[in-house]
Design a protein around this motif. Sequence first.
Motif, mmCIF file in Angstrom:
data_model
loop_
_atom_site.group_PDB
_atom_site.id
_atom_site.type_symbol
_atom_site.label_atom_id
_atom_site.label_comp_id
_atom_site.label_asym_id
_atom_site.label_seq_id
_atom_site.Cartn_x
_atom_site.Cartn_y
_atom_site.Cartn_z
ATOM 1 N N VAL A 175 -50.624 1.374 -0.952
ATOM 2 C CA VAL A 175 -50.735 0.126 -1.320
ATOM 3 C C VAL A 175 -51.976 0.008 -2.014
ATOM 4 O O VAL A 175 -52.195 -0.659 -3.204
ATOM 5 N N GLY A 176 -53.101 0.472 -1.469
ATOM 6 C CA GLY A 176 -54.468 0.391 -2.290
ATOM 7 C C GLY A 176 -54.500 1.202 -3.364
ATOM 8 O O GLY A 176 -55.072 0.848 -4.331
ATOM 9 N N GLU A 177 -53.681 2.350 -3.329
ATOM 10 C CA GLU A 177 -53.753 3.120 -4.513
ATOM 11 C C GLU A 177 -52.767 2.553 -5.764
ATOM 12 O O GLU A 177 -53.270 2.418 -6.952
ATOM 13 N N ALA A 178 -51.762 1.790 -5.261
ATOM 14 C CA ALA A 178 -50.931 1.161 -6.380
ATOM 15 C C ALA A 178 -51.736 0.120 -6.845
ATOM 16 O O ALA A 178 -51.604 -0.220 -8.182
ATOM 17 N N THR A 179 -52.448 -0.504 -6.123
ATOM 18 C CA THR A 179 -53.238 -1.738 -6.431
ATOM 19 C C THR A 179 -54.280 -1.396 -7.419
ATOM 20 O O THR A 179 -54.365 -1.834 -8.515
ATOM 21 N N SER A 180 -54.754 -0.270 -7.229
ATOM 22 C CA SER A 180 -56.145 0.248 -8.156
ATOM 23 C C SER A 180 -55.256 0.681 -9.531
ATOM 24 O O SER A 180 -55.927 0.369 -10.758
ATOM 25 N N TRP A 181 -54.149 1.381 -9.548
ATOM 26 C CA TRP A 181 -53.482 1.745 -10.574
ATOM 27 C C TRP A 181 -52.868 0.734 -11.605
ATOM 28 O O TRP A 181 -53.289 0.774 -12.852
ATOM 29 N N PHE A 182 -52.332 -0.310 -10.812
ATOM 30 C CA PHE A 182 -52.057 -1.387 -11.830
ATOM 31 C C PHE A 182 -53.114 -2.295 -12.177
ATOM 32 O O PHE A 182 -53.147 -2.962 -13.272
ATOM 33 N N ALA A 183 -54.104 -2.411 -11.524
ATOM 34 C CA ALA A 183 -55.247 -3.213 -11.892
ATOM 35 C C ALA A 183 -56.063 -2.540 -13.014
ATOM 36 O O ALA A 183 -56.431 -3.180 -13.852
ATOM 37 N N GLY A 184 -55.928 -1.494 -13.454
ATOM 38 C CA GLY A 184 -56.560 -0.788 -14.398
ATOM 39 C C GLY A 184 -55.394 -0.479 -15.667
ATOM 40 O O GLY A 184 -55.950 -0.035 -16.680
ATOM 41 N N ARG A 185 -54.389 -1.303 -15.483
ATOM 42 C CA ARG A 185 -53.424 -1.353 -16.729
ATOM 43 C C ARG A 185 -53.495 -2.319 -17.422
ATOM 44 O O ARG A 185 -53.165 -3.400 -17.346
ATOM 45 N N LYS A 186 -54.569 -2.325 -18.476
ATOM 46 C CA LYS A 186 -54.953 -3.522 -19.279
ATOM 47 C C LYS A 186 -53.899 -3.948 -20.067
ATOM 48 O O LYS A 186 -53.750 -4.986 -20.508
ATOM 49 N N ASP A 187 -52.634 -2.917 -20.378
ATOM 50 C CA ASP A 187 -51.730 -3.165 -21.194
ATOM 51 C C ASP A 187 -50.521 -3.839 -20.369
ATOM 52 O O ASP A 187 -49.238 -3.795 -20.898
ATOM 53 N N LEU A 188 -50.536 -4.068 -19.311
ATOM 54 C CA LEU A 188 -49.577 -4.445 -18.461
ATOM 55 C C LEU A 188 -49.001 -5.769 -19.013
ATOM 56 O O LEU A 188 -49.625 -6.682 -18.830
ATOM 57 N N ALA A 189 -47.788 -5.709 -19.428
ATOM 58 C CA ALA A 189 -46.915 -6.890 -19.835
ATOM 59 C C ALA A 189 -45.314 -6.518 -19.828
ATOM 60 O O ALA A 189 -45.047 -5.478 -19.721
ATOM 61 N N ARG A 190 -44.596 -7.670 -19.813
ATOM 62 C CA ARG A 190 -43.033 -7.383 -20.030
ATOM 63 C C ARG A 190 -42.743 -6.465 -18.821
ATOM 64 O O ARG A 190 -42.051 -5.236 -19.031
ATOM 65 N N THR A 191 -43.025 -6.491 -17.655
ATOM 66 C CA THR A 191 -43.129 -5.699 -16.582
ATOM 67 C C THR A 191 -42.329 -6.496 -15.298
ATOM 68 O O THR A 191 -42.922 -7.606 -15.119
ATOM 69 N N VAL A 192 -41.490 -5.716 -14.615
ATOM 70 C CA VAL A 192 -40.791 -6.131 -13.564
ATOM 71 C C VAL A 192 -41.253 -5.256 -12.289
ATOM 72 O O VAL A 192 -40.819 -3.875 -12.636
ATOM 73 N N LEU A 193 -41.466 -5.523 -11.034
ATOM 74 C CA LEU A 193 -41.657 -4.548 -10.081
ATOM 75 C C LEU A 193 -40.865 -4.892 -8.935
ATOM 76 O O LEU A 193 -40.896 -6.303 -8.535
ATOM 77 N N VAL A 194 -39.943 -4.134 -8.285
ATOM 78 C CA VAL A 194 -39.183 -4.438 -7.283
ATOM 79 C C VAL A 194 -39.010 -3.478 -6.404
ATOM 80 O O VAL A 194 -39.595 -2.245 -6.520
ATOM 81 N N GLY A 195 -38.730 -3.859 -5.018
ATOM 82 C CA GLY A 195 -38.319 -2.769 -4.295
ATOM 83 C C GLY A 195 -38.499 -3.138 -2.693
ATOM 84 O O GLY A 195 -39.001 -4.193 -2.387
ATOM 85 N N GLN A 210 -50.165 -7.920 -5.608
ATOM 86 C CA GLN A 210 -49.527 -8.498 -6.389
ATOM 87 C C GLN A 210 -50.393 -9.292 -7.572
ATOM 88 O O GLN A 210 -50.003 -9.687 -8.612
ATOM 89 N N ASN A 211 -51.656 -9.601 -6.971
ATOM 90 C CA ASN A 211 -52.513 -10.133 -7.802
ATOM 91 C C ASN A 211 -53.193 -9.269 -9.061
ATOM 92 O O ASN A 211 -54.012 -9.889 -9.716
ATOM 93 N N THR A 212 -52.648 -8.216 -9.188
ATOM 94 C CA THR A 212 -53.088 -7.629 -10.224
ATOM 95 C C THR A 212 -52.361 -7.828 -11.610
ATOM 96 O O THR A 212 -52.425 -7.142 -12.580
ATOM 97 N N ARG A 213 -51.869 -9.129 -11.465
ATOM 98 C CA ARG A 213 -51.184 -9.711 -12.781
ATOM 99 C C ARG A 213 -49.673 -9.837 -12.525
ATOM 100 O O ARG A 213 -48.771 -9.791 -13.230
ATOM 101 N N PHE A 214 -49.299 -9.983 -11.195
ATOM 102 C CA PHE A 214 -47.777 -10.226 -11.197
ATOM 103 C C PHE A 214 -47.417 -11.796 -10.436
ATOM 104 O O PHE A 214 -48.541 -12.331 -9.920
#
Length: 269
Positions: A136-156, A191-195
Motif C-alpha cells: 500500500v505504501g509503495e502504491a501510494t508513493s507511485w500514484f503520488a508521483g503521477r503528476k499527469d494522473l487524470a481520467r483514471t479509475v482504480l478498482v479492486g 486514496q488521497n493521492t487524488r482519488f
Amino acid sequence: MTQRLRIATWNINSLRLRLPLLPRLIGALDPDVICLQETKVPDELFPVDAPAELGFPHVAYAGMKGYNGVAILSRIPLQRQTTAPDWCAKGDSRHVSVLLDMKSGPVELHDFYVPAGGDIPDREENPKYGHKLDFVGEATSWFAGRKDLARTVLVGDLNIAPLEHDVWNHKQLLDVVSHTPPETSGLLAWQNTRFHDAVRHFVPEDQKLYTWWSYRNRDWRASNRGRRLDHVWVTPDLKDGLASHTILKDARDWPQTSDHVPVCVELEV
C-alpha cells in the motif's frame, strides 16, 4: 461527446471454478468492463476464448498458479499499460492496467488485488502483514508521483475496510487485519493521492456498507458481519460524471460463489 461506462469489479476467487457465474453477473449489471481479482490461473492456462464468447473480446490479465491473479474483460477496445513497477519486487500478479478507448479520449483503468495480510497485525511476527503495508505504501508513493494522473479509475479487492461503517463492528475489529489503524490510514493516504471514493459518493459515510461476508458465517444475511473490502475510485475530473452504483449482494447466494460480491459503478466520460 460523453459515453456511458459501467465498470464492475469482483474478487472471483478462482476464475476457472466460477466462470459459469459470469453470465449472471453480466445479466444483472450489464457492465462494459469487468475487473476480476484472485483469478488463480497462470497466463498459459487463462481461458482466452471465454471472454469473447460472453461479449467481452478485449482482455488483459496477469496470473500465476494457485493464487492471486487479476484480469480485465472489456467490450471496449483497450491498450495494456506496463508503466507500473513490480510491486514489492515479488512478481506476484496483483495488478494490471489498461487504457480504455473511449470516444472522449482514453480512460486509464487499474485493477488491484492487495495482499490480504495474514491474521496477526504485527509486522515482525507476521511478514504477510508487513508485505501488505509495504504494498500500500509503495502504491501510494507511485500514484503520488503521477503528476499527469487524470481520467483514471482504480478498482479492486484492496483488502482493507477503511471507514468506521465499512465493518460490522468498528471497535471489535480495530485489531483484526483489514481494519487495523496502520492499514486504514495507509489506504486513505493512497486514496488521497487524488482519488475520490466512487461508492461512498452515493452512500454516506455514516451508513453501513459491505462487499464481503466470510464463508464461516453459516447464515451470512442474518449475522451480516460484513466488511467493505472492494473499492472503486475515480480521479476528481471524473467525479461529476458518476451516475450510479450497485453492490450485487444477491451474488453472495449464487451456487459455489465467492465470499466477495461484485461492485459496479456507472459514469459518463
